[in-house]
Design a protein around this motif. Structure first.
Motif, mmCIF file in Angstrom:
data_model
loop_
_atom_site.group_PDB
_atom_site.id
_atom_site.type_symbol
_atom_site.label_atom_id
_atom_site.label_comp_id
_atom_site.label_asym_id
_atom_site.label_seq_id
_atom_site.Cartn_x
_atom_site.Cartn_y
_atom_site.Cartn_z
ATOM 1 N N LEU A 49 0.786 3.977 -10.674
ATOM 2 C CA LEU A 49 -0.150 2.855 -10.624
ATOM 3 C C LEU A 49 -0.121 2.072 -11.940
ATOM 4 C CD1 LEU A 49 -2.336 1.485 -8.959
ATOM 5 C CD2 LEU A 49 -3.982 3.161 -9.784
ATOM 6 N N GLY A 50 -0.032 2.794 -13.069
ATOM 7 C CA GLY A 50 0.061 2.135 -14.368
ATOM 8 C C GLY A 50 1.344 1.354 -14.534
ATOM 9 N N PRO A 84 -2.014 21.995 -8.484
ATOM 10 C CA PRO A 84 -1.120 21.039 -7.808
ATOM 11 C C PRO A 84 -1.737 19.659 -7.609
ATOM 12 C CG PRO A 84 -1.030 23.177 -6.722
ATOM 13 C CD PRO A 84 -2.106 23.276 -7.741
ATOM 14 N N LEU A 85 -3.044 19.602 -7.307
ATOM 15 C CA LEU A 85 -3.679 18.302 -7.109
ATOM 16 C C LEU A 85 -3.667 17.493 -8.403
ATOM 17 C CD1 LEU A 85 -5.218 16.251 -5.437
ATOM 18 C CD2 LEU A 85 -7.330 17.527 -5.869
ATOM 19 N N ALA A 86 -3.855 18.174 -9.538
ATOM 20 C CA ALA A 86 -3.808 17.465 -10.819
ATOM 21 C C ALA A 86 -2.437 16.831 -11.029
ATOM 22 C CB ALA A 86 -4.151 18.419 -11.967
ATOM 23 N N GLY A 87 -1.386 17.565 -10.687
ATOM 24 C CA GLY A 87 -0.037 17.012 -10.812
ATOM 25 C C GLY A 87 0.169 15.806 -9.923
ATOM 26 N N ASP A 88 -0.315 15.886 -8.661
ATOM 27 C CA ASP A 88 -0.201 14.750 -7.747
ATOM 28 C C ASP A 88 -0.936 13.533 -8.293
ATOM 29 O OD1 ASP A 88 1.322 16.174 -5.982
ATOM 30 O OD2 ASP A 88 -0.298 16.574 -4.564
ATOM 31 N N LEU A 89 -2.143 13.754 -8.809
ATOM 32 C CA LEU A 89 -2.948 12.644 -9.324
ATOM 33 C C LEU A 89 -2.294 12.007 -10.547
ATOM 34 C CD1 LEU A 89 -6.485 14.254 -8.937
ATOM 35 C CD2 LEU A 89 -5.586 12.326 -7.623
ATOM 36 N N ARG A 90 -1.744 12.833 -11.424
ATOM 37 C CA ARG A 90 -1.073 12.260 -12.606
ATOM 38 C C ARG A 90 0.111 11.398 -12.200
ATOM 39 N NH1 ARG A 90 -2.679 17.210 -15.183
ATOM 40 N NH2 ARG A 90 -0.836 18.282 -14.375
ATOM 41 N N ARG A 91 0.896 11.850 -11.200
ATOM 42 C CA ARG A 91 2.037 11.050 -10.743
ATOM 43 C C ARG A 91 1.567 9.730 -10.132
ATOM 44 N NH1 ARG A 91 4.343 16.170 -9.447
ATOM 45 N NH2 ARG A 91 3.419 16.151 -7.366
ATOM 46 N N THR A 92 0.503 9.794 -9.325
ATOM 47 C CA THR A 92 -0.002 8.566 -8.708
ATOM 48 C C THR A 92 -0.516 7.592 -9.765
ATOM 49 O OG1 THR A 92 -0.628 9.786 -6.706
ATOM 50 C CG2 THR A 92 -1.652 7.634 -7.037
ATOM 51 N N ASP A 121 -7.607 -2.533 -3.405
ATOM 52 C CA ASP A 121 -8.548 -2.427 -4.530
ATOM 53 C C ASP A 121 -7.967 -1.461 -5.553
ATOM 54 O OD1 ASP A 121 -10.641 -2.253 -6.290
ATOM 55 O OD2 ASP A 121 -12.125 -1.533 -4.824
ATOM 56 N N ARG A 122 -6.994 -1.940 -6.348
ATOM 57 C CA ARG A 122 -6.314 -1.058 -7.284
ATOM 58 C C ARG A 122 -7.216 -0.630 -8.436
ATOM 59 N NH1 ARG A 122 -2.019 -4.299 -5.473
ATOM 60 N NH2 ARG A 122 -2.107 -5.854 -7.133
ATOM 61 N N ALA A 123 -8.117 -1.521 -8.865
ATOM 62 C CA ALA A 123 -9.038 -1.156 -9.946
ATOM 63 C C ALA A 123 -9.980 -0.045 -9.485
ATOM 64 C CB ALA A 123 -9.838 -2.376 -10.406
ATOM 65 N N GLY A 124 -10.531 -0.187 -8.274
ATOM 66 C CA GLY A 124 -11.412 0.849 -7.739
ATOM 67 C C GLY A 124 -10.683 2.151 -7.529
ATOM 68 N N ALA A 125 -9.448 2.071 -7.034
ATOM 69 C CA ALA A 125 -8.650 3.269 -6.831
ATOM 70 C C ALA A 125 -8.369 3.964 -8.152
ATOM 71 C CB ALA A 125 -7.339 2.919 -6.129
ATOM 72 N N GLU A 146 0.826 -1.217 0.000
ATOM 73 C CA GLU A 146 0.000 0.000 0.000
ATOM 74 C C GLU A 146 0.858 1.264 0.000
ATOM 75 O OE1 GLU A 146 0.555 -1.257 4.302
ATOM 76 O OE2 GLU A 146 0.029 -2.277 2.423
ATOM 77 N N GLN A 147 2.023 1.202 0.618
ATOM 78 C CA GLN A 147 2.927 2.345 0.608
ATOM 79 C C GLN A 147 3.571 2.497 -0.762
ATOM 80 O OE1 GLN A 147 6.023 2.063 3.544
ATOM 81 N NE2 GLN A 147 6.473 4.253 3.541
ATOM 82 N N ALA A 148 3.922 1.381 -1.384
ATOM 83 C CA ALA A 148 4.527 1.421 -2.715
ATOM 84 C C ALA A 148 3.582 2.039 -3.736
ATOM 85 C CB ALA A 148 4.906 0.008 -3.159
ATOM 86 N N MET A 149 2.274 1.811 -3.567
ATOM 87 C CA MET A 149 1.295 2.312 -4.523
ATOM 88 C C MET A 149 0.856 3.736 -4.213
ATOM 89 S SD MET A 149 1.017 -0.135 -6.639
ATOM 90 C CE MET A 149 -0.406 0.373 -7.568
ATOM 91 N N GLY A 150 1.388 4.323 -3.144
ATOM 92 C CA GLY A 150 0.978 5.677 -2.788
ATOM 93 C C GLY A 150 -0.323 5.720 -2.033
ATOM 94 N N GLY A 151 -0.773 4.594 -1.468
ATOM 95 C CA GLY A 151 -2.015 4.569 -0.711
ATOM 96 C C GLY A 151 -1.836 5.039 0.707
ATOM 97 N N ALA A 152 -2.945 5.042 1.453
ATOM 98 C CA ALA A 152 -2.908 5.453 2.856
ATOM 99 C C ALA A 152 -2.090 4.448 3.666
ATOM 100 C CB ALA A 152 -4.326 5.551 3.408
ATOM 101 N N VAL A 153 -1.319 4.945 4.623
ATOM 102 C CA VAL A 153 -0.491 4.078 5.460
ATOM 103 C C VAL A 153 -1.044 4.064 6.878
ATOM 104 C CG1 VAL A 153 1.576 4.488 4.068
ATOM 105 C CG2 VAL A 153 1.137 5.930 6.064
#
Length: 509
Positions: free
Chosen positions: A504-505, A492-500, A468-472, A187-194
């Motif tokens: 994920l891809g 800035p949020l758009a940039g964060d989301l694109r990186r995540t 749940d990577r598909a849901g995320a 979950e940490q590797a994927m950028g999810g909540a820890v």
């Protein structure tokens, strides 16, 4: 960052010898010129942090140092001082005479399994204490663990990874998560909540390494290592060393479960599984740096500590003295203005009973004090104490103004944040999802238009944390589209989301 021997930090700490450095900074031995003692000084590099303003970073640093300094446990290095000097942040700690676990393992690897159990049990005691605060270490690895001459284990860098990170794991400029890939939970590797479950996974990696001589997932690139964490099962350690007890192998495999909900529930539970495997009571060998030496009995965690709320402070004065509530409120304002958050929290908690007696439990004075108390607890990172206060405020406001009242919803949102920080991702996700329809209502959203975006981001990251990577992916893609449409592609949020989503891809999400 150019640092030289002899430099004096904060007018007091004379740097002596560089003993370690990495991506976040350097560690020096130093001398406290005022008390004439050896200390360790960690200098942090704010320029390596993605997406944080200097002022916000310093605020987070001060908060984390304040919270971690309150954790009193013999397995934690003592924090003496902290602050900033120029563009650098510094942390002054107790100097630990011993060897870091990485170097110790290189000399004795693989460990006798009894040594590995002794180290892991001591680490469980530390994690049980810090998770009760709650604090998540986020970067538990051999170089952050010291074995002292008497065999006791000390954990370093508590709170540092959190300062260099965000409320959930943030990706760096290069698109890689902050942390050490070899010890990083899926979950940490994927950028999810820890949460505490993230530290337990790192403990499993560390225990596997002590028993086998190598980490369970290695590779030539960080991406390759993280991919293996996500998709490959670990090799059972008894295939390498058949003499290892079957119960110990089973525990390591549980700690290394991909899904956090399949791991042990707490460090306390892990300790209870390790306890029967600890060395029998007897006379220690006396050999230095032997981690079994403290076992007569280790620094065992307090039973059920993680599930017991912190005790409330005693009243400042007996009721018959009729404390001056107005004067106490002024004192709280002064303390908050000076950044003395912990003292302000204690004073607010102490004055509330007297204020309720003088003005009435549901008076405007008491309600204002309770709001300030909850907000200050939240700001101080005391999520376990803040949670019931926020729930009470939310329920009372909803009873008066309805379930869709913006203030009631805000209290519920902050309570969900507490659940997230306390390592209850499923409960936090359920609450965020229950709140989302209210915030998608235009009337409610108008009160705080950015909060609905943050709410959707948190849902996506919690889905990642729960596997749940598909849901995320679907949640974050929709959010990115809406952010770019309403805020612009440069937000800035758009940039964060694109990186995540890019990460994920790459990881096959």
């Amino acid at each position: 960052m150019t640092v030289t021997t002899g430099r004096v930090v904060a007018g007091r700490y004379a740097l002596a010898t560089l003993i370690g450095q990495g991506g976040m900074g350097q560690v020096w031995t130093a001398y406290d010129q005022r008390l004439d003692r050896r200390v360790a000084v960690k200098l942090l590099r704010p320029d390596k942090v993605a997406g944080q303003e200097a002022g916000e970073l310093r605020r987070r640093f001060a908060r984390e140092c304040r919270v971690t300094a309150q954790v009193d446990h013999p397995g934690l290095v003592t924090v003496h001082d902290a602050g900033s000097e120029g563009e650098e942040l510094f942390l002054v700690m107790q100097y630990v005479d011993g060897a870091d676990l990485s170097g110790h393992l290189a000399e004795h690897g693989p460990y006798p399994w009894q040594w590995a159990v002794a180290v892991a049990a001591q680490l469980c005691a530390v994690l049980s204490a810090v998770h009760a605060v709650p604090i998540i270490h986020r970067d538990l690895k051999p170089r952050n663990v010291m074995v002292k001459q008497d065999g006791t284990v000390t954990v370093l860098d508590l709170g540092v990874a959190s300062v260099m990170d965000n409320d959930t794991t943030r990706l760096t400029h290069t698109g890689s998560p902050i942390g050490s890939p070899a010890y990083m939970a899926p979950e940490q590797a994927m950028g999810g909540a820890v949460g505490p479950y993230t530290d337990l996974y790192a403990l499993g990696v560390l225990l596997h390494e002590l028993l086998s001589g190598d980490v369970p997932f290695a590779g030539s690139t960080a991406l390759g290592v993280l991919h293996r964490h996500l998709y490959e099962p670990p090799l059972p350690v008894r295939r390498i060393r058949p003499e290892i007890p079957e119960a110990l192998e089973t525990l390591v495999l549980r700690l290394l479960a991909k899904d956090p909900q399949h791991r042990p529930a707490s460090a306390q539970e892990v300790y209870e599984h390790l306890a029967p495997l600890l060395p029998a009571r007897g006379t220690p060998t006396g050999a230095p740096l032997d981690p079994t030496r403290p076992f007569l009995r280790p620094h065992a965690p307090w039973p059920d500590r993680a599930r017991t709320p912190a005790p409330q402070p005693a009243p400042v004065a007996p009721v018959e003295e009729k404390p001056d509530v107005a004067r106490a409120v002024d004192e709280v304002k002064r303390l908050l203005g000076e950044g003395r958050i912990t003292q302000a929290v204690d004073l607010l908690g102490a004055i509330l009973p007297a204020a309720a007696q003088q003005h009435g439990e549901h008076s405007p004075v008491v309600r204002t004090l309770r709001k300030q108390y909850a907000a200050t607890l939240l700001d101080d990172g005391q999520y376990r104490r803040a949670l019931p206060e926020l729930r009470r405020l939310a329920d009372e406001r909803a009873a008066e103004a309805g379930q869709a009242d913006p203030r009631s919803l805000r209290f519920r949102f902050e309570a969900a944040q507490c659940l997230e920080q306390l390592g209850e991702p499923a409960a936090a996700l359920a609450e965020y999802r229950a709140l989302l329809p209210f915030y998608e209502n235009r009337y409610v959203a108008a009160d705080d238009p950015d909060l609905v975006l943050d709410l959707r981001r948190r849902i996506g990251l919690l889905l990642l944390a729960l596997g749940d990577r598909a849901g995320a992916h679907a949640t974050l893609v929709r959010l990115l589209h809406d952010v770019e449409h309403t805020r612009g592609p440069g937000h800035p949020l758009a940039g964060d989301l694109r990186r995540t989503l890019h990460w994920l891809g790459r990881m096959g999400g």
